[in-house]
Design a protein around this motif. Structure first.
Motif, PDB file in Angstrom:
ATOM      1  N   ASP A  46       6.604  13.999 -39.325  1.00  0.00           N
ATOM      2  CA  ASP A  46       7.399  14.148 -38.114  1.00  0.00           C
ATOM      3  C   ASP A  46       8.750  14.792 -38.392  1.00  0.00           C
ATOM      4  N   GLY A  47       8.849  15.499 -39.496  1.00  0.00           N
ATOM      5  CA  GLY A  47      10.099  16.147 -39.846  1.00  0.00           C
ATOM      6  C   GLY A  47      10.871  15.412 -40.912  1.00  0.00           C
ATOM      7  N   GLU A  48      10.577  14.141 -41.114  1.00  0.00           N
ATOM      8  CA  GLU A  48      11.243  13.367 -42.158  1.00  0.00           C
ATOM      9  C   GLU A  48      10.595  13.673 -43.505  1.00  0.00           C
ATOM     10  N   ILE A  49      11.365  13.460 -44.583  1.00  0.00           N
ATOM     11  CA  ILE A  49      10.803  13.627 -45.921  1.00  0.00           C
ATOM     12  C   ILE A  49       9.811  12.492 -46.162  1.00  0.00           C
ATOM     13  N   THR A  50       8.553  12.835 -46.317  1.00  0.00           N
ATOM     14  CA  THR A  50       7.495  11.839 -46.435  1.00  0.00           C
ATOM     15  C   THR A  50       7.214  11.528 -47.898  1.00  0.00           C
ATOM     16  N   GLU A  51       7.051  10.243 -48.155  1.00  0.00           N
ATOM     17  CA  GLU A  51       6.698   9.814 -49.517  1.00  0.00           C
ATOM     18  C   GLU A  51       5.201   9.562 -49.585  1.00  0.00           C
ATOM     19  N   HIS A  52       4.566  10.181 -50.566  1.00  0.00           N
ATOM     20  CA  HIS A  52       3.127  10.017 -50.760  1.00  0.00           C
ATOM     21  C   HIS A  52       2.897   9.283 -52.084  1.00  0.00           C
ATOM     22  N   PHE A  53       2.034   8.278 -52.040  1.00  0.00           N
ATOM     23  CA  PHE A  53       1.727   7.521 -53.252  1.00  0.00           C
ATOM     24  C   PHE A  53       0.418   8.030 -53.851  1.00  0.00           C
ATOM     25  N   ILE A  54       0.450   8.311 -55.170  1.00  0.00           N
ATOM     26  CA  ILE A  54      -0.733   8.756 -55.901  1.00  0.00           C
ATOM     27  C   ILE A  54      -0.920   7.823 -57.089  1.00  0.00           C
ATOM     28  N   ASP A  55      -2.035   7.148 -57.151  1.00  0.00           N
ATOM     29  CA  ASP A  55      -2.292   6.159 -58.198  1.00  0.00           C
ATOM     30  C   ASP A  55      -2.889   6.833 -59.435  1.00  0.00           C
ATOM     31  N   ARG A  56      -2.039   7.632 -60.114  1.00  0.00           N
ATOM     32  CA  ARG A  56      -2.469   8.327 -61.324  1.00  0.00           C
ATOM     33  C   ARG A  56      -1.367   8.244 -62.368  1.00  0.00           C
ATOM     34  N   ASN A  57      -1.647   8.810 -63.555  1.00  0.00           N
ATOM     35  CA  ASN A  57      -0.695   8.759 -64.668  1.00  0.00           C
ATOM     36  C   ASN A  57       0.485   9.696 -64.397  1.00  0.00           C
ATOM     37  N   PRO A  58       1.711   9.183 -64.380  1.00  0.00           N
ATOM     38  CA  PRO A  58       2.870  10.025 -64.061  1.00  0.00           C
ATOM     39  C   PRO A  58       3.211  11.038 -65.150  1.00  0.00           C
ATOM     40  N   GLU A  59       2.963  10.716 -66.427  1.00  0.00           N
ATOM     41  CA  GLU A  59       3.290  11.660 -67.506  1.00  0.00           C
ATOM     42  C   GLU A  59       2.443  12.919 -67.396  1.00  0.00           C
ATOM     43  N   HIS A  60       1.155  12.748 -67.138  1.00  0.00           N
ATOM     44  CA  HIS A  60       0.285  13.910 -66.973  1.00  0.00           C
ATOM     45  C   HIS A  60       0.664  14.693 -65.727  1.00  0.00           C
ATOM     46  N   PHE A  61       1.019  13.976 -64.666  1.00  0.00           N
ATOM     47  CA  PHE A  61       1.365  14.656 -63.422  1.00  0.00           C
ATOM     48  C   PHE A  61       2.609  15.522 -63.597  1.00  0.00           C
ATOM     49  N   GLY A  62       3.581  15.045 -64.367  1.00  0.00           N
ATOM     50  CA  GLY A  62       4.796  15.823 -64.584  1.00  0.00           C
ATOM     51  C   GLY A  62       4.513  17.158 -65.244  1.00  0.00           C
ATOM     52  N   VAL A  63       3.587  17.172 -66.206  1.00  0.00           N
ATOM     53  CA  VAL A  63       3.221  18.415 -66.883  1.00  0.00           C
ATOM     54  C   VAL A  63       2.538  19.375 -65.899  1.00  0.00           C
ATOM     55  N   LEU A  64       1.649  18.828 -65.070  1.00  0.00           N
ATOM     56  CA  LEU A  64       0.913  19.667 -64.119  1.00  0.00           C
ATOM     57  C   LEU A  64       1.816  20.168 -62.998  1.00  0.00           C
ATOM     58  N   LEU A  65       2.800  19.362 -62.603  1.00  0.00           N
ATOM     59  CA  LEU A  65       3.741  19.819 -61.576  1.00  0.00           C
ATOM     60  C   LEU A  65       4.583  20.979 -62.098  1.00  0.00           C
ATOM     61  N   ASP A  66       5.004  20.894 -63.358  1.00  0.00           N
ATOM     62  CA  ASP A  66       5.744  22.014 -63.950  1.00  0.00           C
ATOM     63  C   ASP A  66       4.866  23.273 -64.021  1.00  0.00           C
ATOM     64  N   LEU A  67       3.564  23.088 -64.230  1.00  0.00           N
ATOM     65  CA  LEU A  67       2.644  24.228 -64.235  1.00  0.00           C
ATOM     66  C   LEU A  67       2.631  24.904 -62.872  1.00  0.00           C
ATOM     67  N   LEU A  68       2.595  24.124 -61.803  1.00  0.00           N
ATOM     68  CA  LEU A  68       2.619  24.700 -60.458  1.00  0.00           C
ATOM     69  C   LEU A  68       3.953  25.368 -60.162  1.00  0.00           C
ATOM     70  N   ARG A  69       5.021  24.862 -60.749  1.00  0.00           N
ATOM     71  CA  ARG A  69       6.346  25.438 -60.506  1.00  0.00           C
ATOM     72  C   ARG A  69       6.549  26.760 -61.240  1.00  0.00           C
TER      73      ARG A  69
END
Length: 434
Positions: A46-69
């Motif tokens: 609705d225009g607000e910054i939405t928080e999404h919860f993902i039940d996965r490993n955060p260390e791996h996600f950080g590497v993959l997010l940098d890949l997308l960036r």
């Protein structure tokens, strides 16, 4: 399509990440993140910054997010690569990981990336053939089994062919494998298997529904054509050699082209489809060398090369089609390449000797890939380029044993070593992103 700049908060396994919709949109519509957006790549919010919860490993996600960036894959030493690749598969961005690790395969820039080893000591059978898939997987035939390795080079369930020797194997797509064996076709000597599970999907039909074709008995070399067609070098119930043609979707036998009038043409060593010419090239090495083209619309066969008609043809050990130049390259003894134009009636081979040597080749193989020719010569693979097909580089493991086969697919080259049960994986490093 709009270019959203909305901030996104992601709670991954209890760790907070902030990014933008634009970054996540780079993962693609079919990725895990695609469900967060509408058809215009706008966040479901609705225009607000939405928080999404993902039940996965955060260390791996950080590497993959940098890949997308950034488009670059930087894996810290503490991160297990195979676990990271599994996470990438979960998020639907495994293709991004692959493209970040290596670029299109180039034999002149290829580097030995890793090797597949560790087969059980009880495996007494010597590996014989290797086939690469379009997605960077590979499969290896070893006696009566087919070993399958995924993109991460992890072994999947073995395909067992009931104690019958595997004759040939080929990838239909990234998930399906066709296997032919010594077992009679009526008992299931050719089947389509799930590459991931090893499960048999169906056995190929050995006669047509109306029984207008004689039942086929054996199948050996495989080839794949347009419109979901499978070809195999076969014999029918009367003992006549020929080419069987199946529909890969249904497994039904479509046709059988008998070679009863050409008794010298028995078991084909290679079958290769020419899509621009709607015909099949067949190489026969035993009992003598022949190269033939099968034209299916006109139900005709053209014998391009026969051992008793062409000088040096008896030295041929392999052949491959170069469609863009309407030619067939042949590999002979003494480390020489030859070329013949299959559009001409004069089908003499234009031999181009590269080296004056009396020693033959051990397990010679040929391949053509993106303008480059590859030939295995004993313990190495030579790369040829340019209009004159000059040798430009060599792929050789040091130390390395004799090579019995190699295959290129999914921007990788897989080289199989004889008697060692080792597969070397060659890749082309991706240029750094500037």
């Amino acid at each position: 399509m709009g270019t959203p700049k909305d901030k996104v908060k992601l709670n991954v396994g209890g760790k907070m990440f902030e990014t933008t919709a634009t970054t996540l949109a780079g993962a693609g519509r079919n990725s895990f993140f695609g469900a967060m957006f509408d058809e215009n790549w706008n966040l479901h919010s609705d225009g607000e910054i939405t928080e999404h919860f993902i039940d996965r490993n955060p260390e791996h996600f950080g590497v993959l997010l940098d890949l997308l960036r950034t488009g670059e894959l930087d894996i810290p030493p503490k991160i297990d690569k195979k676990l990271l690749y599994r996470e990438a598969k979960y998020y639907g961005i495994l293709d991004h990981v692959r493209s970040a690790k290596w670029g299109p395969f180039d034999g002149n820039r290829a580097r030995l990336a890793q090797s597949i080893t560790g087969w059980s000591a009880s495996d007494r059978e010597v590996a014989q053939t290797i086939r690469a898939s379009p997605s960077g997987w590979c499969c290896v035939t070893q006696g009566s089994v087919v070993r399958v390795y995924d993109w991460m080079l992890e072994e999947h369930p073995i395909i067992h062919i009931e104690h019958n020797k595997v004759n040939d194997v080929g990838w239909v797509d990234s998930e399906s494998i066709v296997v032919s064996s010594d077992e009679k076709l009526a008992s299931g000597g050719m089947g389509l298997f799930n590459a991931s599970t090893g499960e048999l999907r169906y056995k190929f039909q050995v006669t047509d529904k109306l029984r207008t074709l004689a039942p086929l008995v054996t199948a050996s070399t495989l080839g794949f054509g347009s419109d979901n067609k499978l070809f195999s070098s076969c014999e029918n119930a009367d003992g006549y050699p020929g080419i069987g043609i199946w529909d890969l979707v249904t497994g039904k036998l479509i046709d059988f082209r008998s070679l009863a009038r050409h008794h010298s043409l028995r078991k084909a060593t290679r079958l290769q489809w020419l899509p621009d010419y709607n015909c099949l090239m067949a190489l026969y090495l035993y009992p003598k060398v022949d190269i033939a083209l099968f034209e299916f619309q006109q139900n005709a066969m053209c014998q391009l090369l026969a051992e008793d008609q062409n000088k040096h043809s008896s030295t041929i050990r392999d052949a491959t089609v170069i469609g863009e130049s309407s030619s067939i390259c042949v590999l002979g003894l003494n480390e020489c390449l030859g070329f013949l134009d299959f559009r001409r009636t004069d089908t003499s081979v234009n031999w181009r000797y590269k080296k004056d040597s009396s020693s033959g080749l051990c397990f010679p193989k040929l391949a053509f890939h993106r303008g480059e020719l590859f030939s295995s010569l004993n313990d190495s693979i030579s790369v040829y380029c340019g209009s004159d097909w000059l040798p430009t580089s060599q792929l050789r493991k040091s130390p390395g044993g004799l090579l019995c086969d190699f295959s290129i697919g999914g921007d990788r080259l897989f080289a199989l070593h004889k008697d060692e049960n080792v597969v070397d994986v060659w890749e082309t490093p991706r240029p750094p992103v500037i």
